[in-house]
Design a protein around this motif. Structure first.
Motif, PDB file in Angstrom:
ATOM      1  N   LEU A 116      -9.432 -10.085  -7.426  1.00 14.53           N
ATOM      2  CA  LEU A 116      -9.825  -8.698  -7.267  1.00 14.53           C
ATOM      3  C   LEU A 116      -8.620  -8.001  -7.404  1.00 14.53           C
ATOM      4  CD1 LEU A 116     -11.214  -8.750  -3.642  1.00 14.53           C
ATOM      5  CD2 LEU A 116     -12.662  -8.889  -5.775  1.00 14.53           C
ATOM      6  N   LEU A 117      -8.793  -6.767  -8.318  1.00  9.55           N
ATOM      7  CA  LEU A 117      -7.432  -5.971  -8.688  1.00  9.55           C
ATOM      8  C   LEU A 117      -7.955  -4.696  -8.499  1.00  9.55           C
ATOM      9  CD1 LEU A 117      -4.860  -5.572 -10.202  1.00  9.55           C
ATOM     10  CD2 LEU A 117      -5.895  -5.445 -12.284  1.00  9.55           C
ATOM     11  N   ALA A 118      -6.981  -3.846  -7.974  1.00  7.10           N
ATOM     12  CA  ALA A 118      -7.102  -2.576  -7.473  1.00  7.10           C
ATOM     13  C   ALA A 118      -5.950  -1.725  -7.802  1.00  7.10           C
ATOM     14  CB  ALA A 118      -7.401  -2.301  -5.659  1.00  7.10           C
ATOM     15  N   GLY A 119      -6.275  -0.714  -8.436  1.00  7.22           N
ATOM     16  CA  GLY A 119      -5.245   0.374  -8.738  1.00  7.22           C
ATOM     17  C   GLY A 119      -5.249   1.754  -7.977  1.00  7.22           C
ATOM     18  N   GLY A 120      -4.567   2.051  -7.344  1.00  6.59           N
ATOM     19  CA  GLY A 120      -4.212   3.438  -6.503  1.00  6.59           C
ATOM     20  C   GLY A 120      -5.593   3.551  -5.533  1.00  6.59           C
ATOM     21  N   ILE A 121      -6.250   4.377  -5.602  1.00  6.59           N
ATOM     22  CA  ILE A 121      -7.489   4.815  -4.722  1.00  6.59           C
ATOM     23  C   ILE A 121      -8.773   3.789  -4.937  1.00  6.59           C
ATOM     24  CG2 ILE A 121      -8.385   6.610  -6.187  1.00  6.59           C
ATOM     25  CD1 ILE A 121      -8.496   6.371  -2.471  1.00  6.59           C
ATOM     26  N   GLY A 122      -8.526   3.195  -6.143  1.00  3.00           N
ATOM     27  CA  GLY A 122      -9.639   2.062  -6.556  1.00  3.00           C
ATOM     28  C   GLY A 122      -9.510   0.882  -5.466  1.00  3.00           C
ATOM     29  N   VAL A 123      -8.633   0.885  -4.435  1.00  4.46           N
ATOM     30  CA  VAL A 123      -8.480   0.006  -3.502  1.00  4.46           C
ATOM     31  C   VAL A 123      -9.854   0.119  -2.642  1.00  4.46           C
ATOM     32  CG1 VAL A 123      -7.396   1.249  -1.694  1.00  4.46           C
ATOM     33  CG2 VAL A 123      -7.223  -1.013  -1.607  1.00  4.46           C
ATOM     34  N   ALA A 145      -2.252  -2.795  -6.702  1.00  5.70           N
ATOM     35  CA  ALA A 145      -1.034  -2.079  -7.522  1.00  5.70           C
ATOM     36  C   ALA A 145      -1.045  -0.538  -7.425  1.00  5.70           C
ATOM     37  CB  ALA A 145      -1.430  -2.195  -9.066  1.00  5.70           C
ATOM     38  N   SER A 146       0.072  -0.037  -7.414  1.00  2.00           N
ATOM     39  CA  SER A 146       0.206   1.469  -7.127  1.00  2.00           C
ATOM     40  C   SER A 146       1.471   1.814  -7.850  1.00  2.00           C
ATOM     41  CB  SER A 146      -0.047   1.575  -5.717  1.00  2.00           C
ATOM     42  OG  SER A 146       0.090   3.317  -5.582  1.00  2.00           O
ATOM     43  N   ARG A 147       1.983   3.078  -7.788  1.00  2.96           N
ATOM     44  CA  ARG A 147       3.125   3.546  -8.461  1.00  2.96           C
ATOM     45  C   ARG A 147       4.385   3.211  -7.470  1.00  2.96           C
ATOM     46  NH1 ARG A 147      -0.267   8.130 -10.043  1.00  2.96           N
ATOM     47  NH2 ARG A 147      -0.481   8.128 -12.387  1.00  2.96           N
ATOM     48  N   SER A 148       4.085   3.416  -6.169  1.00  2.00           N
ATOM     49  CA  SER A 148       4.787   3.011  -5.298  1.00  2.00           C
ATOM     50  C   SER A 148       4.483   2.830  -3.843  1.00  2.00           C
ATOM     51  CB  SER A 148       5.930   4.284  -5.053  1.00  2.00           C
ATOM     52  OG  SER A 148       5.318   5.639  -4.455  1.00  2.00           O
ATOM     53  N   ASP A 172       7.328   1.258  -9.696  1.00  2.00           N
ATOM     54  CA  ASP A 172       8.623   1.742  -9.360  1.00  2.00           C
ATOM     55  C   ASP A 172       9.851   0.396  -9.131  1.00  2.00           C
ATOM     56  OD1 ASP A 172       7.965   1.137  -6.863  1.00  2.00           O
ATOM     57  OD2 ASP A 172       8.866   3.011  -5.977  1.00  2.00           O
ATOM     58  N   THR A 173       9.286  -0.693  -8.803  1.00  2.56           N
ATOM     59  CA  THR A 173      10.335  -1.696  -8.589  1.00  2.56           C
ATOM     60  C   THR A 173       9.898  -2.921  -9.719  1.00  2.56           C
ATOM     61  OG1 THR A 173       8.592  -2.815  -7.036  1.00  2.56           O
ATOM     62  CG2 THR A 173      10.308  -1.343  -6.188  1.00  2.56           C
ATOM     63  N   ALA A 174       8.655  -2.779 -10.157  1.00  4.40           N
ATOM     64  CA  ALA A 174       8.410  -4.084 -11.073  1.00  4.40           C
ATOM     65  C   ALA A 174       7.866  -3.598 -12.293  1.00  4.40           C
ATOM     66  CB  ALA A 174       7.322  -4.907 -10.463  1.00  4.40           C
ATOM     67  N   GLY A 175       7.793  -2.423 -12.756  1.00  4.85           N
ATOM     68  CA  GLY A 175       6.971  -1.827 -13.934  1.00  4.85           C
ATOM     69  C   GLY A 175       5.657  -1.748 -13.691  1.00  4.85           C
ATOM     70  N   ILE A 176       5.100  -1.176 -14.968  1.00  2.65           N
ATOM     71  CA  ILE A 176       3.492  -0.933 -14.691  1.00  2.65           C
ATOM     72  C   ILE A 176       2.744  -2.259 -15.014  1.00  2.65           C
ATOM     73  CG2 ILE A 176       1.513  -0.175 -16.188  1.00  2.65           C
ATOM     74  CD1 ILE A 176       3.169   2.144 -17.119  1.00  2.65           C
ATOM     75  N   PHE A 177       1.945  -2.445 -13.854  1.00  5.95           N
ATOM     76  CA  PHE A 177       1.214  -3.896 -13.909  1.00  5.95           C
ATOM     77  C   PHE A 177       0.777  -4.520 -15.007  1.00  5.95           C
ATOM     78  CE2 PHE A 177      -2.288  -6.860 -12.692  1.00  5.95           C
ATOM     79  CZ  PHE A 177      -1.566  -7.485 -12.019  1.00  5.95           C
ATOM     80  N   ASP A 202      -9.391   0.605 -19.147  1.00  5.47           N
ATOM     81  CA  ASP A 202      -9.236   0.430 -20.694  1.00  5.47           C
ATOM     82  C   ASP A 202      -8.715  -0.850 -21.087  1.00  5.47           C
ATOM     83  OD1 ASP A 202     -10.953   2.956 -20.852  1.00  5.47           O
ATOM     84  OD2 ASP A 202      -9.091   3.844 -21.335  1.00  5.47           O
ATOM     85  N   THR A 203      -7.633  -1.142 -20.254  1.00  6.72           N
ATOM     86  CA  THR A 203      -6.900  -2.357 -20.864  1.00  6.72           C
ATOM     87  C   THR A 203      -7.695  -3.586 -20.426  1.00  6.72           C
ATOM     88  OG1 THR A 203      -4.525  -1.155 -20.408  1.00  6.72           O
ATOM     89  CG2 THR A 203      -4.616  -3.544 -20.424  1.00  6.72           C
ATOM     90  N   ALA A 204      -8.242  -3.568 -19.206  1.00 14.22           N
ATOM     91  CA  ALA A 204      -8.920  -4.877 -18.752  1.00 14.22           C
ATOM     92  C   ALA A 204     -10.115  -4.858 -20.009  1.00 14.22           C
ATOM     93  CB  ALA A 204      -9.263  -4.549 -17.393  1.00 14.22           C
TER      94      ALA A 204
END
Length: 320
Positions: A116-123, A145-148, A172-177, A202-204
Motif C-alpha cells: 500500500l502506498l499513500a501520498g498525503g490525503i490519499g491516506v 509519504a508526505s512533504r513533512s 523534507d528529510t529524504a527527498g521526493i518519494f 502518473d509516475t506509478a
C-alpha cells in the motif's frame, strides 16, 4: 443512489489543512455497510457533489458493517473549488446530504503480500485497506509519504494499527518519494495499491508500463478533479439521442455542462479513474485525459470519459 441526511457529530484537526469529520444519523440508526476503498458523496449548497473516502482504523467488523457513524478526512485545497472550503467550515450539529457508499477502489483477493502506498490525503482509503489486511492477518506493507511530518494525518492511528508494517517517508528529510524505485523492488508480483496526488499516480502508471507489469497489478485512485490545461479550446457536443447541442468552454468539462443543463449522465468520481461516465463516440476525435482506457482504446477514439476528457475536433457526437 440512496441519499440521506447525516449530522456532524465530531470534528478533529489532524493537521493544519486536514480535518477528520464524523457523521451519523440524528438518532444513531445504523448506516449502510461499506468496505475498504469506499467513498461517499456529499451534496454541496450549490447542488454540486464531492466524494470523500471513508476511514476505518478499528479491527472490529462492526465498524464497517451497519456502522453507526461515517468518518471522513478532508484536506483544505488551496485554491479550493468550493468543496473543501465548505467541509472545513462545518460545525458540530450541521446536517449534510450524503449518498450511500460506493467503491471504485476495492481490495481484491490476493495470494501475495499486498503493498500500500499513500501520498498525503490519499491516506484515507489506504488506511482502511491496512485495517482490513491487519484484521485478516494478510501480509502487507504500508508506505505513507508526505512533504513533512506535520502533514501526516492519522499518523498515530496508523502507527498503532500497523506497527512494523508501516514505513513513513517525508520529502523534507529524504527527498521526493521514489515511486519507480519501490515498484522496481517488487519482484514477486505483489499487488500495489496507490492513492495520492496526480504526479504520484502518473509516475506509478508510467513505471508499470516501463516494468512490464501485468494489467491489474497496479491499482490506484487519484485525489484530483479535472483542471483546464493551457491551450484548451471550446468545442461542441451533440447528444445523439436528442440532437441537443452544447458548447463546452475551456474551463468546464462535458459532464459539468450537461449537468448544469439538466441532463443526467451517469457519473461518480469526476477524476477519470472509475469509468462510470464512459460513453461511446459516434463522431469526432476525443482528447483523452482519463486513467481508465488502454493506449489502444485511446488510439481507437471510440470511447471517452466525459468527466475529464475533451475534444481535439470542433465537434463531438456522443451516444447519449
Amino acid at each position: 443512489m440512496d441519499q440521506f441526511d447525516l449530522t456532524v457529530t465530531d470534528i478533529q484537526a489532524e493537521t493544519a489543512l486536514i480535518r477528520a469529520i464524523m457523521l451519523a444519523r440524528p438518532h444513531g440508526e445504523p448506516l449502510p455497510s461499506w468496505e475498504a476503498g469506499a467513498h461517499v458523496k456529499v451534496r454541496l449548497p450549490d447542488g454540486g457533489e464531492r466524494s470523500y473516502s471513508l476511514i476505518n482504523t478499528s479491527l472490529d467488523p462492526a465498524a464497517t458493517t451497519r456502522p453507526h457513524a461515517y468518518r471522513l478526512g478532508v484536506r483544505l485545497e488551496q485554491p479550493s473549488q468550493g468543496g473543501s472550503q465548505f467541509m472545513h467550515a462545518l460545525k458540530v450539529g450541521d446536517v449534510l446530504s450524503v449518498a450511500a457508499p460506493r467503491n471504485n477502489f476495492p481490495l481484491e483477493p490476493a495470494s501475495k503480500p499486498i503493498v500500500l502506498l499513500a501520498g498525503g490525503i490519499g491516506v484515507t482509503p489506504v488506511l482502511s485497506m491496512a485495517t482490513t489486511l491487519a484484521a485478516s492477518k494478510h501480509p502487507y506493507r504500508f508506505i505513507y509519504a508526505s512533504r513533512s511530518r506535520d502533514q501526516l494525518a492519522f499518523l498515530s492511528e496508523s502507527e498503532a494499527l500497523c506497527g512494523e508494517h508501516l514505513s513513513v517517508h517525508t520529502d523534507d528529510t529524504a527527498g521526493i518519494f521514489d515511486v519507480k524505485g519501490l515498484m522496481t523492488s517488487l519482484t514477486s508480483d505483489e499487488p500495489l495499491y496507490v492513492c495520492g496526488p496526480k504526479p504520484m499516480i502518473d509516475t506509478a502508471i508510467q513505471s508499470a508500463k516501463d516494468l512490464g507489469w501485468a494489467d491489474g497489478r497496479l491499482r490506484f485512485e487519484i485525489f484530483a478533479t479535472a483542471a483546464p490545461l493551457a491551450g484548451d479550446q471550446p468545442f461542441e457536443v451533440v447528444l445523439n439521442s436528442s440532437g441537443k447541442t452544447f458548447l463546452i468552454p475551456p474551463d468546464k468539462t462535458i459532464l459539468a455542462v450537461l449537468i448544469e443543463a439538466g441532463e443526467d449522465p451517469m457519473h461518480d468520481c469526476q477524476r477519470g479513474d472509475c469509468g462510470i461516465c464512459q460513453v461511446s463516440v459516434i463522431e469526432g476525435t476525443p482528447d483523452h485525459r482519463d486513467y481508465i482506457l488502454t493506449d489502444a482504446e485511446k488510439a481507437a477514439g471510440k470511447l471517452m470519459q466525459i468527466c475529464v476528457s475533451r475534444s481535439k475536433s470542433p465537434r463531438l457526437v456522443l451516444d447519449l
